[in-house]
Design a protein around this motif. Sequence first.
Motif, mmCIF file in Angstrom:
data_model
loop_
_atom_site.group_PDB
_atom_site.id
_atom_site.type_symbol
_atom_site.label_atom_id
_atom_site.label_comp_id
_atom_site.label_asym_id
_atom_site.label_seq_id
_atom_site.Cartn_x
_atom_site.Cartn_y
_atom_site.Cartn_z
ATOM 1 N N SER A 17 0.801 -1.226 0.000
ATOM 2 C CA SER A 17 0.000 0.000 0.000
ATOM 3 C C SER A 17 0.832 1.274 0.000
ATOM 4 N N SER A 18 2.142 1.179 0.200
ATOM 5 C CA SER A 18 2.963 2.385 0.168
ATOM 6 C C SER A 18 4.350 2.070 -0.387
ATOM 7 N N PRO A 19 4.962 3.043 -1.058
ATOM 8 C CA PRO A 19 6.282 2.819 -1.642
ATOM 9 C C PRO A 19 7.340 2.508 -0.586
ATOM 10 N N ALA A 20 8.245 1.631 -0.950
ATOM 11 C CA ALA A 20 9.374 1.284 -0.075
ATOM 12 C C ALA A 20 10.431 2.387 -0.180
ATOM 13 N N PRO A 21 11.334 2.476 0.784
ATOM 14 C CA PRO A 21 12.377 3.515 0.754
ATOM 15 C C PRO A 21 13.521 3.170 -0.204
ATOM 16 N N VAL A 22 13.193 2.953 -1.492
ATOM 17 C CA VAL A 22 14.194 2.505 -2.460
ATOM 18 C C VAL A 22 15.337 3.500 -2.639
ATOM 19 N N ASP A 23 15.083 4.785 -2.369
ATOM 20 C CA ASP A 23 16.140 5.780 -2.502
ATOM 21 C C ASP A 23 17.223 5.599 -1.444
ATOM 22 N N GLN A 24 16.922 4.827 -0.400
ATOM 23 C CA GLN A 24 17.895 4.564 0.665
ATOM 24 C C GLN A 24 18.604 3.225 0.477
ATOM 25 N N TRP A 25 18.148 2.427 -0.466
ATOM 26 C CA TRP A 25 18.732 1.098 -0.686
ATOM 27 C C TRP A 25 19.735 1.148 -1.827
ATOM 28 N N ASN A 26 20.922 0.636 -1.577
ATOM 29 C CA ASN A 26 21.971 0.546 -2.592
ATOM 30 C C ASN A 26 22.590 -0.845 -2.544
ATOM 31 N N PRO A 27 21.859 -1.839 -3.045
ATOM 32 C CA PRO A 27 22.354 -3.213 -2.966
ATOM 33 C C PRO A 27 23.575 -3.434 -3.851
ATOM 34 N N SER A 28 24.427 -4.360 -3.438
ATOM 35 C CA SER A 28 25.634 -4.643 -4.209
ATOM 36 C C SER A 28 25.339 -5.593 -5.375
ATOM 37 N N ARG A 29 24.327 -6.442 -5.245
ATOM 38 C CA ARG A 29 23.977 -7.373 -6.324
ATOM 39 C C ARG A 29 23.051 -6.687 -7.317
ATOM 40 N N SER A 30 23.354 -6.847 -8.609
ATOM 41 C CA SER A 30 22.476 -6.284 -9.632
ATOM 42 C C SER A 30 22.361 -7.269 -10.779
ATOM 43 N N GLY A 31 21.337 -7.085 -11.575
ATOM 44 C CA GLY A 31 21.097 -7.956 -12.720
ATOM 45 C C GLY A 31 19.934 -7.441 -13.523
ATOM 46 N N LYS A 32 19.316 -8.345 -14.241
ATOM 47 C CA LYS A 32 18.176 -7.998 -15.090
ATOM 48 C C LYS A 32 17.113 -9.065 -14.903
ATOM 49 N N ILE A 33 15.852 -8.646 -14.971
ATOM 50 C CA ILE A 33 14.737 -9.581 -14.907
ATOM 51 C C ILE A 33 13.849 -9.286 -16.110
ATOM 52 N N ASP A 34 13.306 -10.314 -16.696
ATOM 53 C CA ASP A 34 12.499 -10.161 -17.902
ATOM 54 C C ASP A 34 11.090 -9.670 -17.558
ATOM 55 N N LEU A 63 9.891 0.101 -7.307
ATOM 56 C CA LEU A 63 10.371 0.577 -8.591
ATOM 57 C C LEU A 63 11.199 1.841 -8.388
ATOM 58 N N LYS A 64 12.320 1.909 -9.096
ATOM 59 C CA LYS A 64 13.225 3.047 -8.976
ATOM 60 C C LYS A 64 13.730 3.420 -10.367
ATOM 61 N N ARG A 65 13.890 4.721 -10.598
ATOM 62 C CA ARG A 65 14.477 5.195 -11.853
ATOM 63 C C ARG A 65 15.828 5.803 -11.538
ATOM 64 N N GLU A 66 16.823 5.367 -12.312
ATOM 65 C CA GLU A 66 18.194 5.819 -12.123
ATOM 66 C C GLU A 66 18.826 6.040 -13.480
ATOM 67 N N LYS A 67 19.253 7.263 -13.765
ATOM 68 C CA LYS A 67 19.922 7.584 -15.024
ATOM 69 C C LYS A 67 19.127 7.095 -16.236
ATOM 70 N N GLY A 68 17.812 7.298 -16.203
ATOM 71 C CA GLY A 68 16.960 6.939 -17.331
ATOM 72 C C GLY A 68 16.579 5.478 -17.427
ATOM 73 N N GLU A 69 17.075 4.657 -16.530
ATOM 74 C CA GLU A 69 16.764 3.220 -16.518
ATOM 75 C C GLU A 69 15.857 2.917 -15.322
ATOM 76 N N TYR A 70 15.114 1.816 -15.430
ATOM 77 C CA TYR A 70 14.189 1.415 -14.367
ATOM 78 C C TYR A 70 14.652 0.121 -13.726
ATOM 79 N N TYR A 71 14.468 0.066 -12.388
ATOM 80 C CA TYR A 71 14.912 -1.089 -11.617
ATOM 81 C C TYR A 71 13.875 -1.458 -10.557
ATOM 82 N N LEU A 72 13.805 -2.743 -10.253
ATOM 83 C CA LEU A 72 13.114 -3.203 -9.058
ATOM 84 C C LEU A 72 14.214 -3.383 -8.026
ATOM 85 N N VAL A 73 14.026 -2.770 -6.852
ATOM 86 C CA VAL A 73 15.098 -2.724 -5.862
ATOM 87 C C VAL A 73 14.634 -3.283 -4.529
#
Length: 190
Positions: A17-34, A63-73
């Motif tokens: 029901s409310s957005p998560a604090p994605v602006d505070q999360w900086n995970p070390s693992r990254s990838g892509k999901i279809d 959902l987060k937008r960073e440098k024109g790209e979108y991520y689930l964080v």
Amino acid sequence: MTDLMRYAADLEGLSPSSPAPVDQWNPSRSGKIDITILRDGVWFHEGAPIERARLVRLFSTVLKREKGEYYLVTPHEKLKITVEDAPFTAVLLTAEGVEEKQTLTFTTNIGDKVIAGPENGIYFKKRSGNSNVPPYLEVRHGLAARITRSVFYDLVGYCKTYEIDGVHHFGVWSEGEFFSFGRAEDIVAT
């Protein structure tokens, strides 16, 4: 377990029901999901629509937008997704008050209610080679909703012509902020 279900399990405990604090999360693992969000706001995973509205709602909160790209964080992982236009669509508009005292509230396709104003502006995004310029609404942290055609027609019904710095603009007020759709003479001429 599919990558979609694994990712959903990683979000256990978050409120849809409310957005998560994605602006505070900086995970070390990254990838892509279809996952692709189509222009009409429908979410797809591996070529098939995600049927569970609650799951789409949950994913929209991370959902987060960073440098024109979108991520689930999440706190543990950041996965790039594809967004054709904007991640949300504005599907309903309600208005209270009039002119400068007006408040416009938009509802998105995932159920967010967004009040247009200084924090959540209405704007137009030009596309190369396309004379149709769709309107958008800032939802949160660089994430926008494309205002659907039917909602745009409703919105135009609240527009008036106002003089700003000696120039007549056609636009709409919400929360004390004026959103210009352009110079009145340019709009009437087209």
